[in-house]
Design an enzyme around this catalytic site. Structure first.
Site, short mmCIF file in Angstrom:
data_model
loop_
_atom_site.label_atom_id
_atom_site.label_comp_id
_atom_site.label_asym_id
_atom_site.label_seq_id
_atom_site.Cartn_x
_atom_site.Cartn_y
_atom_site.Cartn_z
N LYS A 38 -61.83 34.77 52.62
CA LYS A 38 -61.44 33.63 51.81
C LYS A 38 -60.52 34.10 51.00
CE LYS A 38 -62.84 30.50 48.45
NZ LYS A 38 -64.09 30.14 47.57
N ASP B 239 -63.27 27.06 51.85
CA ASP B 239 -64.14 26.89 50.94
C ASP B 239 -64.82 25.70 51.15
OD1 ASP B 239 -62.97 24.55 50.40
OD2 ASP B 239 -62.72 24.60 48.12
#
Ligand code: SF4
Length: 230
Positions: free
Chosen positions: A126, A144
């Protein structure tokens, strides 16, 4: 009848276009000017609001402006500087560990590939995708909690695993759309497609969503002003 892959790809592109019109300037709200600052801010943003991170980073960046400065810092001092972002001991370890690795293995420069970024302490896919998409102009699909929920509701993925979601949704769209789409899905999840009681009545992609009619209607309220910052 199950949706074929070409149909799914076509729907994903329609969704991308509609969200682009709804959130034309979607962008991350962390403040940074260099790859190192982006990395630091992204690490600090775990379990913390971007607004709070942005209040902490000006002093941090001014006192410890480079990976070399961070690597040589006193851990107690770093902890003090970032204490209000939460999980400050772990974050200090990540920041200092990443700084050391960048100095020792990458000549003081933040690497610009997924392969190398994820070798840094505290950096997962991420964070690496944030760097790739926002600093290096490379495709980076950031997954997310909002991207995970909204992609799943839209039927763009069958998985709840972030790495699989990244691969499955990425396959549906050209790489140059990965970063903007992920930013728009985050905004959409924050502003309309809430975890509980999503505002399907205000949703611009309602006609492309298999969940249409699944969630109970909410009492009509004023439409929320749409922010373009993640
Ligand atoms: S129609 Fe409802 S569930 Fe589907 S994306 Fe829009 S807000 Fe989310």
């Amino acid at each position: 009848m199950a949706e074929s892959k070409p149909q799914l790809k076509a729907r994903a592109r329609r969704i991308g276009k509609i969200l682009a019109a709804a959130y034309p300037k979607a962008r991350i709200s962390l403040d940074f000017e260099t790859p190192w600052q982006c990395l630091v801010a992204t690490i600090l943003s775990a379990q913390c609001t971007d607004a709070r991170v942005n209040r902490v980073t000006p002093v941090l960046f001014s006192e410890l402006p480079t990976p070399a400065a961070m690597a040589a810092a006193d851990p107690g001092h770093v902890q003090k500087l970032i204490v209000t972002t939460g999980f400050f001991r772990q974050k200090t370890k990540s920041l200092m560990g990443a700084a050391r690795a960048i100095v020792e293995r990458y000549g003081g420069k933040v690497p610009d590939t997924m392969e190398n970024l994820v070798t840094l302490p505290g950096v997962g896919r991420k964070t690496a995708n944030v760097l790739l998409g926002h600093v290096y102009g490379k495709p980076g699909f950031v997954v997310d909690t909002h991207v995970r929920r909204v992609s799943h509701r839209l039927g763009l993925t069958s998985s709840k695993d972030p790495d699989e979601i990244e691969a499955q949704v990425g396959e549906l769209l050209p790489p140059d759309q990965w970063t903007p789409l992920s930013m728009r899905l985050i905004l959409h999840g924050r502003q309309i497609c809430y975890a509980r009681a999503p505002r399907c009545d205000q949703c611009p992609i309602v006609k492309e969503c298999p969940k249409i009619g699944v969630f109970p209607a909410r009492p009509a309220g004023p439409a929320r002003r749409r922010s373009q910052r993640i």
